[in-house]
Design a protein around this motif. Structure first.
Motif, PDB file in Angstrom:
ATOM      1  N   ALA A  88     -19.171  -2.084  31.392  1.00  0.00           N
ATOM      2  CA  ALA A  88     -20.285  -2.869  31.907  1.00  0.00           C
ATOM      3  C   ALA A  88     -21.389  -3.011  30.869  1.00  0.00           C
ATOM      4  O   ALA A  88     -21.652  -2.093  30.081  1.00  0.00           O
ATOM      5  N   GLN A  89     -22.027  -4.161  30.898  1.00  0.00           N
ATOM      6  CA  GLN A  89     -23.136  -4.416  29.982  1.00  0.00           C
ATOM      7  C   GLN A  89     -24.414  -3.773  30.507  1.00  0.00           C
ATOM      8  O   GLN A  89     -24.612  -3.643  31.716  1.00  0.00           O
ATOM      9  N   VAL A 113     -32.774   2.231  30.614  1.00  0.00           N
ATOM     10  CA  VAL A 113     -31.455   1.604  30.469  1.00  0.00           C
ATOM     11  C   VAL A 113     -30.917   1.318  31.861  1.00  0.00           C
ATOM     12  O   VAL A 113     -30.858   2.221  32.711  1.00  0.00           O
ATOM     13  N   ALA A 114     -30.521   0.073  32.119  1.00  0.00           N
ATOM     14  CA  ALA A 114     -30.024  -0.323  33.434  1.00  0.00           C
ATOM     15  C   ALA A 114     -28.807  -1.217  33.269  1.00  0.00           C
ATOM     16  O   ALA A 114     -28.709  -1.981  32.298  1.00  0.00           O
ATOM     17  N   PRO A 115     -27.849  -1.148  34.202  1.00  0.00           N
ATOM     18  CA  PRO A 115     -26.699  -2.057  34.142  1.00  0.00           C
ATOM     19  C   PRO A 115     -27.128  -3.477  34.470  1.00  0.00           C
ATOM     20  O   PRO A 115     -28.031  -3.695  35.281  1.00  0.00           O
ATOM     21  N   GLN A 116     -26.469  -4.430  33.824  1.00  0.00           N
ATOM     22  CA  GLN A 116     -26.774  -5.827  34.118  1.00  0.00           C
ATOM     23  C   GLN A 116     -26.152  -6.268  35.437  1.00  0.00           C
ATOM     24  O   GLN A 116     -26.611  -7.238  36.046  1.00  0.00           O
ATOM     25  N   GLN A 117     -25.112  -5.553  35.885  1.00  0.00           N
ATOM     26  CA  GLN A 117     -24.448  -5.885  37.145  1.00  0.00           C
ATOM     27  C   GLN A 117     -24.963  -4.951  38.236  1.00  0.00           C
ATOM     28  O   GLN A 117     -25.269  -3.786  37.979  1.00  0.00           O
ATOM     29  N   THR A 118     -25.036  -5.452  39.459  1.00  0.00           N
ATOM     30  CA  THR A 118     -25.524  -4.639  40.569  1.00  0.00           C
ATOM     31  C   THR A 118     -24.415  -3.733  41.082  1.00  0.00           C
ATOM     32  O   THR A 118     -23.229  -3.991  40.885  1.00  0.00           O
TER      33      THR A 118
END
Length: 297
Positions: A88-89, A113-118
């Motif tokens: 995951a990006q 830092v957070a994932p781009q996808q939920t």
């Protein structure tokens, strides 16, 4: 409708991310038998799983898997789509405790830092902070998706705004790809006061300045003022007591790190004292009966 022999499937983009998310569902069917139901399956569950009835696919690890739908009324009627599962990006953002800051004032930085996808878990790993392309401290372990740097008070006005970069490296076995974020940190000058020292002299004396007769207030980080220019109309031997006190005017400070300051120059005072003067009347003679008239000279 019974003459149909296949089911066409569509995905959002044929791509799924490890750790969660979806790509296929009943609403994505291109073609399905009227009032028909389908059963969903994955041929590679270590890579991607799918809910048998809802068609919700979940990425597990990078790789590929065929997601198929089979008619419950006509088992020979099937369709499939190839899903690619990749790490995951992520998005890394950087914030400053004080931006803009003033030279000499400590400032620190925080990376998130957070994932781009939920629907994905909180990223783990480390963040390396960098200032103008140079590592700032050691890599910091993410806690709850965040990491903070130490503080720094030596960022200079020269080179401002400075590039503050946070480089995220995923933990071993993580489902995430690395990312980096950048912040531009502005540093404004600090205030520095330079004051000429007061002097005294006696009328008739000349004053020569060594350019070290001053005091400072506001120097930081071991910066120095080694000399300044000093001028005064009262420095000449011919300067009169009547004009006293005379201003001693400072300017043109020389030293280290002075580009980080806005310098205020404060005048000193040159006080003149009268010179000592002795006046003695000249001796005279006269004969008895003569009058003496003084010329005043």
């Amino acid at each position: 409708s019974q003459g149909r022999r296949d089911i066409g499937l569509a995905t959002l983009d044929g791509l799924l991310y490890a750790g969660g998310g979806y790509t296929t569902s009943n609403s994505n069917l291109l073609e399905i038998l009227d009032t028909d139901n389908v059963t969903w399956a994955s041929d590679n569950t270590p890579v991607a799983t799918v809910d048998p009835s809802a068609g919700l696919a979940t990425g597990v690890t990078p790789g590929t898997a065929n997601i198929s739908a089979t008619s419950t009324m006509y088992p020979t009627v099937t369709g499939s789509t190839l899903l690619t599962v990749q790490n995951a990006q992520t998005t890394t953002t950087v914030t400053s405790s004080n931006n803009p800051t003033t030279y000499g004032v400590p400032v620190s930085f925080t990376a998130t830092v957070a994932p781009q996808q939920t629907g994905l878990p909180t990223p783990t790993g480390t963040v390396q902070f960098m200032i103008d392309g140079v590592n700032f401290g050691a890599a910091v372990t993410l806690v709850g998706g965040g990491a903070s740097s130490g503080s720094i008070s030596t960022l200079t006005v020269a080179g401002s705004p400075h590039s503050i970069e946070a480089v995220y490296t995923p933990a071993s076995g993580s489902v995430y790809l690395g990312s980096n974020g950048t912040l531009m940190q502005t540093v404004n000058p600090a205030a520095l006061s330079v004051t000429a020292s007061n002097r005294t002299k006696t009328y008739g004396q000349a004053v020569t300045f060594a350019w070290t007769e001053f005091t400072t207030s506001g120097l930081l980080n071991s910066d120095t003022v080694t000399s300044i220019a000093l001028t005064s109309a009262g420095a000449a031997a011919t300067a009169t007591v009547a004009g006293s006190p005379y201003s001693i005017v400072p300017s043109a400070a020389v030293g280290t790190g002075l580009g980080n300051y806005t310098i205020a120059y404060n005048n000193g005072s040159l006080m003149l004292s009268p010179a000592a003067l002795s006046v003695t009347a000249s001796n005279r003679t006269k004969t008895y009966g003569q009058a003496v008239t003084f010329a005043g000279t």
